[in-house]
Write a protein that holds these residues in place. Structure first.
Motif, PDB file in Angstrom:
ATOM      1  N   ILE A   1       0.869  -1.192   0.000  1.00  5.46           N
ATOM      2  CA  ILE A   1       0.000   0.000   0.000  1.00  5.46           C
ATOM      3  C   ILE A   1       0.898   1.232   0.000  1.00  5.46           C
ATOM      4  O   ILE A   1       2.093   1.142   0.306  1.00  5.46           O
ATOM      5  CB  ILE A   1      -0.936   0.052   1.240  1.00  5.46           C
ATOM      6  CG1 ILE A   1      -0.134  -0.015   2.559  1.00  5.46           C
ATOM      7  CG2 ILE A   1      -1.989  -1.034   1.177  1.00  5.46           C
ATOM      8  CD1 ILE A   1      -0.983   0.230   3.799  1.00  5.46           C
ATOM      9  N   HIS A   2       0.311   2.383  -0.282  1.00  5.72           N
ATOM     10  CA  HIS A   2       1.076   3.634  -0.234  1.00  5.72           C
ATOM     11  C   HIS A   2       1.485   3.917   1.212  1.00  5.72           C
ATOM     12  O   HIS A   2       0.695   3.716   2.147  1.00  5.72           O
ATOM     13  CB  HIS A   2       0.211   4.782  -0.768  1.00  5.72           C
ATOM     14  CG  HIS A   2       1.026   5.985  -1.130  1.00  5.72           C
ATOM     15  ND1 HIS A   2       1.582   6.815  -0.173  1.00  5.72           N
ATOM     16  CD2 HIS A   2       1.406   6.470  -2.330  1.00  5.72           C
ATOM     17  CE1 HIS A   2       2.262   7.775  -0.780  1.00  5.72           C
ATOM     18  NE2 HIS A   2       2.177   7.589  -2.090  1.00  5.72           N
ATOM     19  N   ALA A   3       2.707   4.375   1.389  1.00  2.14           N
ATOM     20  CA  ALA A   3       3.244   4.634   2.733  1.00  2.14           C
ATOM     21  C   ALA A   3       2.365   5.586   3.541  1.00  2.14           C
ATOM     22  O   ALA A   3       2.335   5.523   4.776  1.00  2.14           O
ATOM     23  CB  ALA A   3       4.657   5.199   2.613  1.00  2.14           C
ATOM     24  N   LEU A   4       1.640   6.449   2.833  1.00  3.91           N
ATOM     25  CA  LEU A   4       0.795   7.435   3.519  1.00  3.91           C
ATOM     26  C   LEU A   4      -0.184   6.788   4.496  1.00  3.91           C
ATOM     27  O   LEU A   4      -0.462   7.323   5.562  1.00  3.91           O
ATOM     28  CB  LEU A   4       0.025   8.244   2.450  1.00  3.91           C
ATOM     29  CG  LEU A   4      -1.008   9.238   2.949  1.00  3.91           C
ATOM     30  CD1 LEU A   4      -0.374  10.288   3.861  1.00  3.91           C
ATOM     31  CD2 LEU A   4      -1.694   9.901   1.760  1.00  3.91           C
ATOM     32  N   PHE A   5      -0.709   5.607   4.127  1.00  2.06           N
ATOM     33  CA  PHE A   5      -1.711   4.967   4.997  1.00  2.06           C
ATOM     34  C   PHE A   5      -1.111   4.547   6.331  1.00  2.06           C
ATOM     35  O   PHE A   5      -1.828   4.425   7.329  1.00  2.06           O
ATOM     36  CB  PHE A   5      -2.342   3.767   4.285  1.00  2.06           C
ATOM     37  CG  PHE A   5      -3.130   4.159   3.072  1.00  2.06           C
ATOM     38  CD1 PHE A   5      -4.351   4.807   3.208  1.00  2.06           C
ATOM     39  CD2 PHE A   5      -2.643   3.920   1.808  1.00  2.06           C
ATOM     40  CE1 PHE A   5      -5.078   5.199   2.090  1.00  2.06           C
ATOM     41  CE2 PHE A   5      -3.364   4.303   0.686  1.00  2.06           C
ATOM     42  CZ  PHE A   5      -4.580   4.950   0.822  1.00  2.06           C
ATOM     43  N   LEU A   6       0.194   4.313   6.355  1.00  3.70           N
ATOM     44  CA  LEU A   6       0.852   3.967   7.617  1.00  3.70           C
ATOM     45  C   LEU A   6       1.345   5.219   8.335  1.00  3.70           C
ATOM     46  O   LEU A   6       1.481   5.235   9.561  1.00  3.70           O
ATOM     47  CB  LEU A   6       2.033   3.024   7.352  1.00  3.70           C
ATOM     48  CG  LEU A   6       1.686   1.715   6.633  1.00  3.70           C
ATOM     49  CD1 LEU A   6       2.944   0.886   6.412  1.00  3.70           C
ATOM     50  CD2 LEU A   6       0.669   0.913   7.433  1.00  3.70           C
ATOM     51  N   GLU A   7       1.608   6.248   7.565  1.00  2.00           N
ATOM     52  CA  GLU A   7       2.138   7.480   8.162  1.00  2.00           C
ATOM     53  C   GLU A   7       1.061   8.283   8.871  1.00  2.00           C
ATOM     54  O   GLU A   7       1.355   9.079   9.754  1.00  2.00           O
ATOM     55  CB  GLU A   7       2.821   8.328   7.080  1.00  2.00           C
ATOM     56  CG  GLU A   7       4.185   7.763   6.719  1.00  2.00           C
ATOM     57  CD  GLU A   7       4.712   8.237   5.378  1.00  2.00           C
ATOM     58  OE1 GLU A   7       4.098   9.123   4.758  1.00  2.00           O
ATOM     59  OE2 GLU A   7       5.740   7.677   4.940  1.00  2.00           O
ATOM     60  N   ARG A   8      -0.191   8.105   8.477  1.00  5.58           N
ATOM     61  CA  ARG A   8      -1.277   8.776   9.200  1.00  5.58           C
ATOM     62  C   ARG A   8      -1.560   8.029  10.482  1.00  5.58           C
ATOM     63  O   ARG A   8      -1.808   6.840  10.473  1.00  5.58           O
ATOM     64  CB  ARG A   8      -2.562   8.818   8.347  1.00  5.58           C
ATOM     65  CG  ARG A   8      -3.716   9.549   9.057  1.00  5.58           C
ATOM     66  CD  ARG A   8      -5.036   8.795   8.998  1.00  5.58           C
ATOM     67  NE  ARG A   8      -4.985   7.463   9.512  1.00  5.58           N
ATOM     68  CZ  ARG A   8      -5.090   7.151  10.832  1.00  5.58           C
ATOM     69  NH1 ARG A   8      -5.273   8.081  11.738  1.00  5.58           N
ATOM     70  NH2 ARG A   8      -5.005   5.889  11.235  1.00  5.58           N
ATOM     71  N   TRP A   9      -1.477   8.709  11.596  1.00  7.75           N
ATOM     72  CA  TRP A   9      -1.917   8.104  12.848  1.00  7.75           C
ATOM     73  C   TRP A   9      -2.411   9.206  13.764  1.00  7.75           C
ATOM     74  O   TRP A   9      -2.530  10.356  13.336  1.00  7.75           O
ATOM     75  CB  TRP A   9      -0.828   7.221  13.462  1.00  7.75           C
ATOM     76  CG  TRP A   9       0.432   7.898  13.915  1.00  7.75           C
ATOM     77  CD1 TRP A   9       1.388   8.441  13.113  1.00  7.75           C
ATOM     78  CD2 TRP A   9       0.876   8.082  15.262  1.00  7.75           C
ATOM     79  NE1 TRP A   9       2.408   8.945  13.886  1.00  7.75           N
ATOM     80  CE2 TRP A   9       2.121   8.741  15.200  1.00  7.75           C
ATOM     81  CE3 TRP A   9       0.347   7.752  16.514  1.00  7.75           C
ATOM     82  CZ2 TRP A   9       2.837   9.097  16.360  1.00  7.75           C
ATOM     83  CZ3 TRP A   9       1.070   8.089  17.647  1.00  7.75           C
ATOM     84  CH2 TRP A   9       2.294   8.752  17.571  1.00  7.75           C
ATOM     85  N   SER A  10      -2.748   8.851  14.973  1.00  5.56           N
ATOM     86  CA  SER A  10      -3.423   9.799  15.870  1.00  5.56           C
ATOM     87  C   SER A  10      -2.580  10.110  17.101  1.00  5.56           C
ATOM     88  O   SER A  10      -2.842   9.578  18.186  1.00  5.56           O
ATOM     89  CB  SER A  10      -4.770   9.221  16.309  1.00  5.56           C
ATOM     90  OG  SER A  10      -5.551   8.871  15.187  1.00  5.56           O
ATOM     91  N   PRO A  11      -1.580  10.958  16.946  1.00  2.58           N
ATOM     92  CA  PRO A  11      -0.782  11.327  18.126  1.00  2.58           C
ATOM     93  C   PRO A  11      -1.566  12.265  19.050  1.00  2.58           C
ATOM     94  O   PRO A  11      -2.571  12.854  18.647  1.00  2.58           O
ATOM     95  CB  PRO A  11       0.426  12.053  17.521  1.00  2.58           C
ATOM     96  CG  PRO A  11      -0.010  12.519  16.185  1.00  2.58           C
ATOM     97  CD  PRO A  11      -1.151  11.655  15.739  1.00  2.58           C
ATOM     98  N   ARG A  12      -1.083  12.368  20.281  1.00  2.00           N
ATOM     99  CA  ARG A  12      -1.653  13.349  21.216  1.00  2.00           C
ATOM    100  C   ARG A  12      -0.637  14.432  21.572  1.00  2.00           C
ATOM    101  O   ARG A  12      -1.016  15.473  22.094  1.00  2.00           O
ATOM    102  CB  ARG A  12      -2.142  12.659  22.494  1.00  2.00           C
ATOM    103  CG  ARG A  12      -3.290  11.699  22.249  1.00  2.00           C
ATOM    104  CD  ARG A  12      -3.944  11.233  23.533  1.00  2.00           C
ATOM    105  NE  ARG A  12      -5.027  10.312  23.242  1.00  2.00           N
ATOM    106  CZ  ARG A  12      -4.876   8.984  23.102  1.00  2.00           C
ATOM    107  NH1 ARG A  12      -3.678   8.429  23.241  1.00  2.00           N
ATOM    108  NH2 ARG A  12      -5.916   8.226  22.838  1.00  2.00           N
ATOM    109  N   ALA A  13       0.642  14.171  21.303  1.00  2.00           N
ATOM    110  CA  ALA A  13       1.671  15.175  21.613  1.00  2.00           C
ATOM    111  C   ALA A  13       1.764  16.172  20.461  1.00  2.00           C
ATOM    112  O   ALA A  13       2.312  15.851  19.404  1.00  2.00           O
ATOM    113  CB  ALA A  13       3.017  14.489  21.828  1.00  2.00           C
ATOM    114  N   PHE A  14       1.191  17.344  20.659  1.00  2.00           N
ATOM    115  CA  PHE A  14       1.249  18.399  19.650  1.00  2.00           C
ATOM    116  C   PHE A  14       2.084  19.554  20.184  1.00  2.00           C
ATOM    117  O   PHE A  14       2.157  19.780  21.397  1.00  2.00           O
ATOM    118  CB  PHE A  14      -0.168  18.872  19.301  1.00  2.00           C
ATOM    119  CG  PHE A  14      -0.994  17.859  18.534  1.00  2.00           C
ATOM    120  CD1 PHE A  14      -0.494  17.249  17.390  1.00  2.00           C
ATOM    121  CD2 PHE A  14      -2.279  17.525  18.954  1.00  2.00           C
ATOM    122  CE1 PHE A  14      -1.257  16.326  16.678  1.00  2.00           C
ATOM    123  CE2 PHE A  14      -3.049  16.603  18.252  1.00  2.00           C
ATOM    124  CZ  PHE A  14      -2.533  16.003  17.101  1.00  2.00           C
TER     125      PHE A  14
END
Ligand SMILES: Cc1cc2nc3c(=O)[nH]c(=O)nc-3n(C[C@H](O)[C@H](O)[C@H](O)COP(=O)(O)O)c2cc1C
Length: 198
Positions: free
Chosen positions: A13-26
């Protein structure tokens, strides 16, 4: 290597699908309005039933006049980290739609699904643009409807915090341990040939 690279896809799959995630540290960086428009533009091009485009986005950029109103809708836990996001968005969708040629609206079967597609496109564009989007249902939905003036016939779907990802040391200790991209169920558990297999 980003933290997301530790996720492994079982099929190409395109790397983007793994690179999107839900961090909390902003980092606390406010999102420039032009960059927000890019995210919303990506959402705008989502597919929807009859091209009804039932989604609406109500947003407040950090430290602008509406910021505290939208942040204040989140539950205490979500506020504790989302206060460092760059923008908060409330996603709303229309429960009715006007099919082509019709003169009155009909119930929309897929309005939440359509809004979900728009959210996914927004989140993927955020990752492409060097931000991350974190969806939330932990907020006061009836109060959101009232305080944001959402009309009857519209469903408040979700809140979204978008921020510039920071180091996990920005978080309290308990949350640091949870600050990593999560795994997924195997495909064999979620996709069936020819019929549902519980
Ligand atoms: C609609 C929706 C609601 C969510 N609600 C919350 C929430 O209230 N608080 C929170 O910390 N995370 C929330 N999450 C984040 C999920 O827990 C997260 O997306 C899931 O664990 C998968 O992890 P990933 O996005 O990092 O791949 C929500 C995500 C979605 C899509």
């Amino acid at each position: 290597m980003t933290e997301a690279n530790f996720r492994k896809a079982d099929h190409p799959i395109h790397a983007l699908f793994l690179e999107r995630w839900s961090p909390r540290a902003f980092t606390g960086e406010a999102m420039p309005e032009a960059e927000l428009m890019t995210l919303l533009e990506a959402a705008r091009w989502a597919p929807s039933s009859y091209n009804s485009q039932p989604w609406r986005f109500i947003y407040a950029i950090k430290d602008t006049p509406h910021w505290s109103k939208l942040l204040g809708l989140l539950n205490e836990f979500n506020q504790s980290w989302a206060k460092h996001a760059g923008v908060i968005i409330i996603l709303v969708s229309s429960e009715t739609m006007l099919p082509p040629g019709a003169d009155k609206p009909i119930p929309a079967y897929s309005h939440s699904l359509d809004a979900g597609a728009a959210w996914a496109q927004l989140a993927l564009q955020a990752a492409v643009s060097g931000w991350q989007a974190h969806g939330m249902v932990g907020f006061d939905i009836p109060r959101a409807a009232t305080e944001l003036g959402v009309p009857t016939g519209w469903r408040v779907e979700a809140a979204i915090a978008v921020g510039r990802k920071g180091d996990k040391s920005l978080l309290p200790e308990g949350l640091q341990a949870r600050e990593h991209p999560s795994p997924r169920k195997p495909l064999a558990e979620i996709a069936f040939e020819g019929g549902f297999e519980g």
